[in-house]
Design an enzyme around this catalytic site. Structure first.
Site, PDB file in Angstrom:
ATOM      1  N   LYS A 144       0.837  -1.212   0.000  1.00 39.04           N
ATOM      2  CA  LYS A 144       0.000   0.000   0.000  1.00 39.04           C
ATOM      3  C   LYS A 144       0.868   1.256   0.000  1.00 39.04           C
ATOM      4  CE  LYS A 144      -1.767   1.717   4.005  1.00 39.04           C
ATOM      5  NZ  LYS A 144      -1.450   3.162   4.127  1.00 39.04           N
ATOM      6  N   ASN A 145       1.849   1.287   0.888  1.00 36.96           N
ATOM      7  CA  ASN A 145       2.625   2.521   1.047  1.00 36.96           C
ATOM      8  C   ASN A 145       3.586   2.772  -0.107  1.00 36.96           C
ATOM      9  OD1 ASN A 145       1.301   3.039   3.389  1.00 36.96           O
ATOM     10  ND2 ASN A 145       3.008   2.575   4.764  1.00 36.96           N
ATOM     11  N   CYS A 154      -4.828  12.657  13.441  1.00 41.00           N
ATOM     12  CA  CYS A 154      -5.448  11.351  13.240  1.00 41.00           C
ATOM     13  C   CYS A 154      -5.284  10.533  14.507  1.00 41.00           C
ATOM     14  CB  CYS A 154      -4.904  10.637  12.004  1.00 41.00           C
ATOM     15  SG  CYS A 154      -3.415   9.708  12.256  1.00 41.00           S
ATOM     16  N   ARG A 169       0.533  14.378  13.547  1.00 36.54           N
ATOM     17  CA  ARG A 169       1.005  14.168  12.185  1.00 36.54           C
ATOM     18  C   ARG A 169       0.970  15.430  11.314  1.00 36.54           C
ATOM     19  NH1 ARG A 169      -0.996   8.400  10.047  1.00 36.54           N
ATOM     20  NH2 ARG A 169       0.845   8.643   8.750  1.00 36.54           N
ATOM     21  N   ASP A 184       4.664   0.523  11.957  1.00 38.65           N
ATOM     22  CA  ASP A 184       3.471  -0.114  11.394  1.00 38.65           C
ATOM     23  C   ASP A 184       3.329  -1.582  11.811  1.00 38.65           C
ATOM     24  OD1 ASP A 184       2.669   2.218  10.240  1.00 38.65           O
ATOM     25  OD2 ASP A 184       3.223   1.683   8.187  1.00 38.65           O
ATOM     26  N   ARG A 195      -8.523  -0.760   4.390  1.00 31.96           N
ATOM     27  CA  ARG A 195      -7.667   0.280   3.813  1.00 31.96           C
ATOM     28  C   ARG A 195      -6.309  -0.290   3.414  1.00 31.96           C
ATOM     29  NH1 ARG A 195      -6.418   4.992   7.373  1.00 31.96           N
ATOM     30  NH2 ARG A 195      -5.116   5.256   5.563  1.00 31.96           N
TER      31      ARG A 195
HETATM   32  C1  UD1 Z   1       4.367   6.901   6.481  1.00 29.65           C
HETATM   33  C2  UD1 Z   1       3.525   5.682   6.245  1.00 29.65           C
HETATM   34  C3  UD1 Z   1       2.946   5.169   7.560  1.00 29.65           C
HETATM   35  C4  UD1 Z   1       4.071   4.937   8.558  1.00 29.65           C
HETATM   36  C5  UD1 Z   1       4.951   6.178   8.683  1.00 29.65           C
HETATM   37  C6  UD1 Z   1       6.186   5.938   9.545  1.00 29.65           C
HETATM   38  C7  UD1 Z   1       2.675   6.037   4.015  1.00 29.65           C
HETATM   39  C8  UD1 Z   1       1.518   6.331   3.143  1.00 29.65           C
HETATM   40  N1  UD1 Z   1       2.465   6.023   5.322  1.00 29.65           N
HETATM   41  O1  UD1 Z   1       3.525   7.911   7.014  1.00 29.65           O
HETATM   42  O2  UD1 Z   1       2.259   3.940   7.305  1.00 29.65           O
HETATM   43  O3  UD1 Z   1       3.515   4.640   9.819  1.00 29.65           O
HETATM   44  O4  UD1 Z   1       5.420   6.587   7.395  1.00 29.65           O
HETATM   45  O5  UD1 Z   1       6.916   4.874   9.056  1.00 29.65           O
HETATM   46  O6  UD1 Z   1       3.752   5.766   3.537  1.00 29.65           O
HETATM   47  N2  UD1 Z   1       6.375  14.628  10.847  1.00 29.65           N
HETATM   48  C9  UD1 Z   1       6.427  15.967  11.161  1.00 29.65           C
HETATM   49  N3  UD1 Z   1       6.255  16.877  10.149  1.00 29.65           N
HETATM   50  C10 UD1 Z   1       6.038  16.516   8.857  1.00 29.65           C
HETATM   51  C11 UD1 Z   1       6.022  15.141   8.544  1.00 29.65           C
HETATM   52  C12 UD1 Z   1       6.191  14.219   9.556  1.00 29.65           C
HETATM   53  O7  UD1 Z   1       6.598  16.336  12.314  1.00 29.65           O
HETATM   54  O8  UD1 Z   1       5.891  17.379   7.999  1.00 29.65           O
HETATM   55  C13 UD1 Z   1       6.551  13.617  11.910  1.00 29.65           C
HETATM   56  C14 UD1 Z   1       5.309  12.738  12.119  1.00 29.65           C
HETATM   57  O9  UD1 Z   1       4.349  13.356  12.958  1.00 29.65           O
HETATM   58  C15 UD1 Z   1       5.927  11.501  12.713  1.00 29.65           C
HETATM   59  C16 UD1 Z   1       7.283  11.404  12.010  1.00 29.65           C
HETATM   60  O10 UD1 Z   1       7.541  12.702  11.490  1.00 29.65           O
HETATM   61  O11 UD1 Z   1       6.120  11.678  14.086  1.00 29.65           O
HETATM   62  C17 UD1 Z   1       7.348  10.408  10.877  1.00 29.65           C
HETATM   63  O12 UD1 Z   1       6.210  10.588  10.056  1.00 29.65           O
HETATM   64  P1  UD1 Z   1       6.236  10.305   8.494  1.00 29.65           P
HETATM   65  O13 UD1 Z   1       7.410   9.471   8.131  1.00 29.65           O
HETATM   66  O14 UD1 Z   1       6.058  11.590   7.770  1.00 29.65           O
HETATM   67  O15 UD1 Z   1       4.908   9.447   8.319  1.00 29.65           O
HETATM   68  P2  UD1 Z   1       4.001   9.419   7.034  1.00 29.65           P
HETATM   69  O16 UD1 Z   1       4.836   9.699   5.841  1.00 29.65           O
HETATM   70  O17 UD1 Z   1       2.789  10.236   7.268  1.00 29.65           O
END
Ligand code: UD1
Length: 436
Positions: free
Chosen positions: A42-43, A135, A140, A323, A415
């Site tokens: 999915k990711n 969420c 996030r 995850d 999902r």
């Molecule tokens: C992706 C995955 C999700 C997985 C996560 C961590 C997808 C579609 N989803 O989510 O399944 O659990 O990686 O492996 O690929 N953060 C910030 N600011 C930002 C972006 C992130 O503070 O602009 C923080 C987040 O709150 C979190 C950390 O960085 O604490 C990592 O998040 P991130 O790697 O961005 O997760 P996703 O990409 O949303």
């Protein structure tokens, strides 16, 4: 009066739909044995599909999983005029982009919708994407996506709950991510492919899904090096062309089935996976006493009567994936000993704990750690899913529990797991989906 009645009928129908939501009914205690094929990730599929926005013409993508999140991103893309045809493979064409707005309605359903931001700005010069909001597992924010786009020269403002971005042509820059962000790295890597000049992403995320996306972009003609390391260099090009590529196997689905084998004392062979993406989990499962053997692209996971407890700390790749934290916690709930599970990626990813406790688990949360004292057995009960991976954890607990577990809010599992009940049933589990 008539209108009021009509409205009441609509509300009634909606509530019936809510009441009629599917549940999973699990009779626990069955040993899982046999083999199953792992679906596409999915990711990985979500950014790969978003990348189609960067090119004119038909792309062909293999191994795209049949999941609700994939349907959601295709719906989002179709709102921009993107055409897609789903068959054995997925064909997708963003040749005539007619819109650039990702509505709150779709983005709140799936946060990964943010992945259209970078490619839309790069290709059309503008994008309006709803801010996702918080969420179940944490706040996030997407501040790092926004900052990086600004670093590439985009004019970005936040208005009415939307991110509005504009740029006649993005300009290459060196970007430092404060935190390793998966979708942030993907978004900016896609945007940078069409920027003028060279972009260097520092402290980039290293997940296999990023390598998959970089491979796809390279097949489209992008010039990218370093994907899979924490420094990625992208030399911008004027245009990209359609490509044919595959989505990698889902390491989280594979990991969930490995844990299922461990929790039921089973013997499960996973076909079509990439064992190199599962090394952190494999090492931990071996510590529990499970036997894990790798044969090419298949992986055999053999459980034993009582698993040994292990401590877990989630980390960005190649660390233990967040995850799989909820699923390994279900396993530790029936281990022999005490396990400390520390969540370092998301601040609120213990929503499954209170539901596991309803099944008889002994878990205490202290800050971002959970102390899990293994019990000899769990007992079935009605439980409720709060998010995708929490649902998987509760299904695993139900498979190992004595008696019947009924999991509601199954839409979360749909999902991200392709026909999970069919795959588990084929391994001998007693699990069925019921309406209402
Ligand atoms: C992706 C995955 C999700 C997985 C996560 C961590 C997808 C579609 N989803 O989510 O399944 O659990 O990686 O492996 O690929 N953060 C910030 N600011 C930002 C972006 C992130 O503070 O602009 C923080 C987040 O709150 C979190 C950390 O960085 O604490 C990592 O998040 P991130 O790697 O961005 O997760 P996703 O990409 O949303």
């Amino acid at each position: 009066m008539f209108l009021v009645e009509a409205e009441a009928l609509i509300i009634y129908k909606r509530s019936v739909k809510v009441v009629a939501m599917d549940k999973m009914v699990i009779e626990g205690g069955k040993r899982l044995a046999g083999e199953i094929r792992i679906s596409g990730a999915k990711n990985a599929a979500l950014p790969v599909l978003a990348s189609s926005l960067l090119v004119d013409g038909w792309n062909v993508f293999h191994n795209v999983p049949d999941l609700q999140d994939v349907k959601t991103i295709l719906k989002l893309l179709s709102g921009f005029g993107v055409k897609s045809e789903i068959g054995e493979t997925l064909r997708i064409n963003a040749g005539a982009i007619t819109g650039c707005e990702a509505s709150y309605d779709l983005v709140r359903k799936m946060r990964a919708s943010i992945l259209v931001l970078g490619p839309l700005v790069a290709k059309t010069g503008e994008a309006r994407v709803s801010l996702p909001g918080g969420c179940a597992i944490g706040a996030r924010p997407v501040n790092l996506h926004i900052k990086a786009l600004r670093d590439l020269g985009a004019e970005v403002r936040l208005r009415d709950g939307y991110i509005e971005a504009k740029a006649s042509r993005l300009k290459g820059a060196t970007i430092y991510f404060d935190i390793s962000t998966v979708t942030g790295t993907e978004n900016i890597m896609m945007a940078a492919t069409l920027a003028e000049g060279t972009t260097v992403l520092k402290n980039a995320a290293r997940e296999p899904e990023i390598v998959n996306l970089a491979d796809v972009l390279q097949k489209m003609g992008a010039k990218i090096s370093g994907a899979g390391s924490d420094v990625i260099t992208i030399e911008g090009v004027k245009s990209l062309h359609p490509a044919e590529a595959s989505v990698i196997p889902d390491r989280i689905e594979a990991g969930t089935f490995m844990i299922a084998a461990g929790m039921t004392g089973g013997d499960v062979r996973l076909l079509g996976c990439d064992p190199s993406h599962l090394e952190a989990l494999t090492a931990k499962l071996r510590e529990t006493g499970m036997e894990i053997t790798v044969e090419g692209d298949s992986l055999r996971a053999v459980g034993r009567p009582r698993i040994t407890s292990v401590d877990i700390k989630t980390m960005p790749y190649p660390g233990f994936p967040t995850d799989l934290q909820a699923q390994i916690m279900a396993m530790m709930a029936i281990s022999a000993g005490l396990s400390v599970i520390t969540e370092t990626v998301f601040e609120n990813r213990f929503m499954h704990v209170s539901e596991l406790i309803r099944l008889g688990a002994d878990i205490v949360i202290e800050g971002n750690s959970a102390a899990v004292r293994g019990v000899p057995k769990l007992c079935g009960a009605p439980v409720m899913a709060t998010d995708l991976r929490a649902s998987a954890s509760l299904i695993l607990a139900g498979l190992a529990a004595e008696g019947t577990t009924t999991l509601s809010r199954v839409y979360h599992i749909d999902r991200g797991y392709q026909r999970i009940e069919e795959k588990l049933s084929s391994l001998g589990a007693s699990i069925r989906r019921v309406s209402g």
